[in-house]
Design an enzyme around this catalytic site. Sequence first.
Site, PDB file in Angstrom:
ATOM      1  N   GLU A 243      56.470 -24.563-115.585  1.00 31.29           N
ATOM      2  CA  GLU A 243      55.181 -24.101-116.105  1.00 31.29           C
ATOM      3  C   GLU A 243      54.865 -22.750-115.492  1.00 31.29           C
ATOM      4  O   GLU A 243      55.259 -22.473-114.352  1.00 31.29           O
ATOM      5  CB  GLU A 243      54.059 -25.071-115.681  1.00 31.29           C
ATOM      6  CG  GLU A 243      53.773 -26.136-116.678  1.00 31.29           C
ATOM      7  CD  GLU A 243      52.627 -27.053-116.271  1.00 31.29           C
ATOM      8  OE1 GLU A 243      51.984 -26.824-115.226  1.00 31.29           O
ATOM      9  OE2 GLU A 243      52.387 -28.003-117.021  1.00 31.29           O
ATOM     10  N   TYR A 245      52.775 -20.482-113.358  1.00 32.65           N
ATOM     11  CA  TYR A 245      51.893 -20.790-112.233  1.00 32.65           C
ATOM     12  C   TYR A 245      50.578 -20.064-112.464  1.00 32.65           C
ATOM     13  O   TYR A 245      50.522 -18.830-112.482  1.00 32.65           O
ATOM     14  CB  TYR A 245      52.528 -20.349-110.910  1.00 32.65           C
ATOM     15  CG  TYR A 245      51.681 -20.682-109.713  1.00 32.65           C
ATOM     16  CD1 TYR A 245      51.589 -21.993-109.257  1.00 32.65           C
ATOM     17  CD2 TYR A 245      50.960 -19.703-109.042  1.00 32.65           C
ATOM     18  CE1 TYR A 245      50.798 -22.309-108.169  1.00 32.65           C
ATOM     19  CE2 TYR A 245      50.168 -20.015-107.945  1.00 32.65           C
ATOM     20  CZ  TYR A 245      50.089 -21.328-107.520  1.00 32.65           C
ATOM     21  OH  TYR A 245      49.305 -21.654-106.446  1.00 32.65           O
ATOM     22  N   HIS A 251      40.318 -26.855-111.147  1.00 32.00           N
ATOM     23  CA  HIS A 251      40.782 -28.131-111.708  1.00 32.00           C
ATOM     24  C   HIS A 251      39.557 -28.809-112.327  1.00 32.00           C
ATOM     25  O   HIS A 251      38.617 -29.181-111.618  1.00 32.00           O
ATOM     26  CB  HIS A 251      41.387 -28.993-110.588  1.00 32.00           C
ATOM     27  CG  HIS A 251      41.748 -30.378-111.017  1.00 32.00           C
ATOM     28  ND1 HIS A 251      43.033 -30.882-110.959  1.00 32.00           N
ATOM     29  CD2 HIS A 251      40.993 -31.375-111.521  1.00 32.00           C
ATOM     30  CE1 HIS A 251      43.045 -32.116-111.408  1.00 32.00           C
ATOM     31  NE2 HIS A 251      41.813 -32.442-111.753  1.00 32.00           N
ATOM     32  N   ARG A 335      44.071 -44.487-115.904  1.00 28.06           N
ATOM     33  CA  ARG A 335      43.445 -45.509-115.046  1.00 28.06           C
ATOM     34  C   ARG A 335      42.053 -45.038-114.654  1.00 28.06           C
ATOM     35  O   ARG A 335      41.660 -43.934-114.996  1.00 28.06           O
ATOM     36  CB  ARG A 335      44.273 -45.666-113.779  1.00 28.06           C
ATOM     37  CG  ARG A 335      44.475 -44.301-113.113  1.00 28.06           C
ATOM     38  CD  ARG A 335      45.103 -44.364-111.774  1.00 28.06           C
ATOM     39  NE  ARG A 335      45.627 -43.077-111.362  1.00 28.06           N
ATOM     40  CZ  ARG A 335      44.942 -42.093-110.803  1.00 28.06           C
ATOM     41  NH1 ARG A 335      43.643 -42.234-110.605  1.00 28.06           N
ATOM     42  NH2 ARG A 335      45.505 -40.957-110.469  1.00 28.06           N
TER      43      ARG A 335
HETATM   44  P1  ADP Z   1      50.154 -34.493-109.524  1.00 26.68           P
HETATM   45  O1  ADP Z   1      50.260 -35.507-110.628  1.00 26.68           O
HETATM   46  O2  ADP Z   1      51.366 -34.466-108.630  1.00 26.68           O
HETATM   47  O3  ADP Z   1      48.856 -34.572-108.762  1.00 26.68           O
HETATM   48  P2  ADP Z   1      49.214 -32.361-111.283  1.00 26.68           P
HETATM   49  O4  ADP Z   1      49.987 -31.904-112.458  1.00 26.68           O
HETATM   50  O5  ADP Z   1      47.998 -33.201-111.517  1.00 26.68           O
HETATM   51  O6  ADP Z   1      50.209 -33.066-110.244  1.00 26.68           O
HETATM   52  O7  ADP Z   1      48.758 -31.102-110.427  1.00 26.68           O
HETATM   53  C1  ADP Z   1      48.124 -31.253-109.169  1.00 26.68           C
HETATM   54  C2  ADP Z   1      47.526 -29.946-108.737  1.00 26.68           C
HETATM   55  O8  ADP Z   1      48.566 -28.945-108.649  1.00 26.68           O
HETATM   56  C3  ADP Z   1      46.504 -29.358-109.701  1.00 26.68           C
HETATM   57  O9  ADP Z   1      45.218 -29.872-109.488  1.00 26.68           O
HETATM   58  C4  ADP Z   1      46.587 -27.892-109.333  1.00 26.68           C
HETATM   59  O10 ADP Z   1      45.912 -27.680-108.121  1.00 26.68           O
HETATM   60  C5  ADP Z   1      48.077 -27.692-109.088  1.00 26.68           C
HETATM   61  N1  ADP Z   1      48.807 -27.270-110.315  1.00 26.68           N
HETATM   62  C6  ADP Z   1      49.411 -28.066-111.232  1.00 26.68           C
HETATM   63  N2  ADP Z   1      49.969 -27.326-112.243  1.00 26.68           N
HETATM   64  C7  ADP Z   1      49.709 -26.031-111.953  1.00 26.68           C
HETATM   65  C8  ADP Z   1      50.004 -24.778-112.598  1.00 26.68           C
HETATM   66  N3  ADP Z   1      50.711 -24.717-113.729  1.00 26.68           N
HETATM   67  N4  ADP Z   1      49.548 -23.639-112.007  1.00 26.68           N
HETATM   68  C9  ADP Z   1      48.854 -23.679-110.837  1.00 26.68           C
HETATM   69  N5  ADP Z   1      48.550 -24.805-110.184  1.00 26.68           N
HETATM   70  C10 ADP Z   1      48.957 -25.987-110.726  1.00 26.68           C
END
Ligand code: ADP
Length: 495
Positions: A243, A245, A251, A335
């Site tokens: 993806e 970044y 969030h 969930r």
């Molecule tokens: P997990 O399921 O491991 O918690 P997530 O996909 O929910 O992973 O992502 C967790 C956190 O990682 C997000 O809240 C954000 O802070 C960071 N993150 C995820 N994807 C990206 C991205 N494409 N760019 C920047 N930060 C990201």
Amino acid sequence: MSPLTALHSRPGGLGCSGETLCNTVLALNPIGLQVALSKNSEKMFQRILVANRGEIALRVIRACRDLGIQSVAVFSQADRGAHYLTLADEAICIGPPAAADSYLMINRIISAAEIGNVQAIHPGYGFLSENSHFAEVCRTCKIEFIGPSHEAMAKLGDKVSAKLIAKEANVPTVPGSDGLLTDENEAIRIAAQIGYPVLIKATAGGGGKGMRIGTDEASLKTGLKSAALEAESAFKNGGVYLEKYIARPRHVEVQVIADLHGNAFHLWERDCSLQRRHQKLVEESPAPNLPQKVREAMCAAAVRLVKTAGYTNAGTCEFLVDADHNFYFIEVNARIQVEHPVSELVTGIDLVQQQIRIASGEPLTWKQKSIPCSGSAIEVRINAEDPANNFRGSPGKITKLRVPGGPGVRWDSHVHEGYSVPPYYDSLIGKLIVHRPTRAESIATMRRALAEFCVEGIKTTIPLLREIFENQDFIDGNVDTTYIERTWSFTGGAK
Ligand code: ADP
């Protein structure tokens, strides 16, 4: 006879009893939203097994009690004697302390369901809550799983397949690979297209595991290998994808809820930008400084997504929001979430009760427009960990505990003075939530509540949280997911 054979051989299995539990026709929640309570619900459960521990187990036990349903708790040897277990109607030991030998053991949970003579299982969060195989075993055993169908869970639990469904539902996703990466060269080609930095993510990922940042071709190559290895060992699935970044994103997630009759609603959004190690610390609803148009578009996108996936029960669609308020779907949590109370407080809807009602077959008879987002609710996570020591876990006996109260304060927790925090599980010991008419008032009440809080014997996140609620960037709603790591010294506030 194995417990499963026992279940299959029992006449009628563990199906619903047909008893009537709920006699209320209509109830008005405090802010006037009509909450459907079905009259003489034919299928409402009599007994529910709570397949979890700690704070969320108690939350479900309380929801059952409020609904007039009996609850059966399970516990590991490490949780034996915990006070919250006495609040359930029955408690069954399911094994040794390690989660892998107790709370994660499907056969032991199913055996407990048989012994407890329940019709449904609430999985809480963590442990087996997003395990589609567990949901499938429940169905095979004719036990209602209080959550989505195992098919929908499997589709959305895998991040790559969830992104494909999001695209089908016309929900914006983070630019990146269309699916799993097949080789290094493909990753290098896609990274060149979308531009560095890129994020390597595990399709089975969770809790920030299997994630690496690639800032150039060299770090991309090493990141691919280490992310795949970490994901393979954590999830037995080494599949990774790429993806863009997003720099310093917020969030923001949308609470959704859907019944078994095709009705789906959103319960507005939660901002969970304040995180440490990709784990949330503070959550609030509504999200500060988010234009109304963007909120509405995100919430509508979340509803489209769950409808497209055929998803039912409560769930959360997570998005990242960039500096220009563009939002991108990242994943669905299939969930109840830790942070669900903030949505309960602004909407007046008891989410755990609704989960149970939906699983029993009750329809949601709301209108989207009637679901309010009233005031401001903020939750902080009180964890048994040491912020000054890289958030290292701090299990042990709570020798002194004084919890805050008063107007606008809610405390969801299973702990008490004399309670010993076991070292085996998540460090969350409770959630402090405030609800006030405005965000400024919520912040003031949270400050007051955190000042009243006294925990001795273990280290907690309280000192850090006190600092956060004095921090001008937080007060201005001006933080992102990298804020704490970027700016905090952990020895005396912001750097
Ligand atoms: P997990 O399921 O491991 O918690 P997530 O996909 O929910 O992973 O992502 C967790 C956190 O990682 C997000 O809240 C954000 O802070 C960071 N993150 C995820 N994807 C990206 C991205 N494409 N760019 C920047 N930060 C990201």
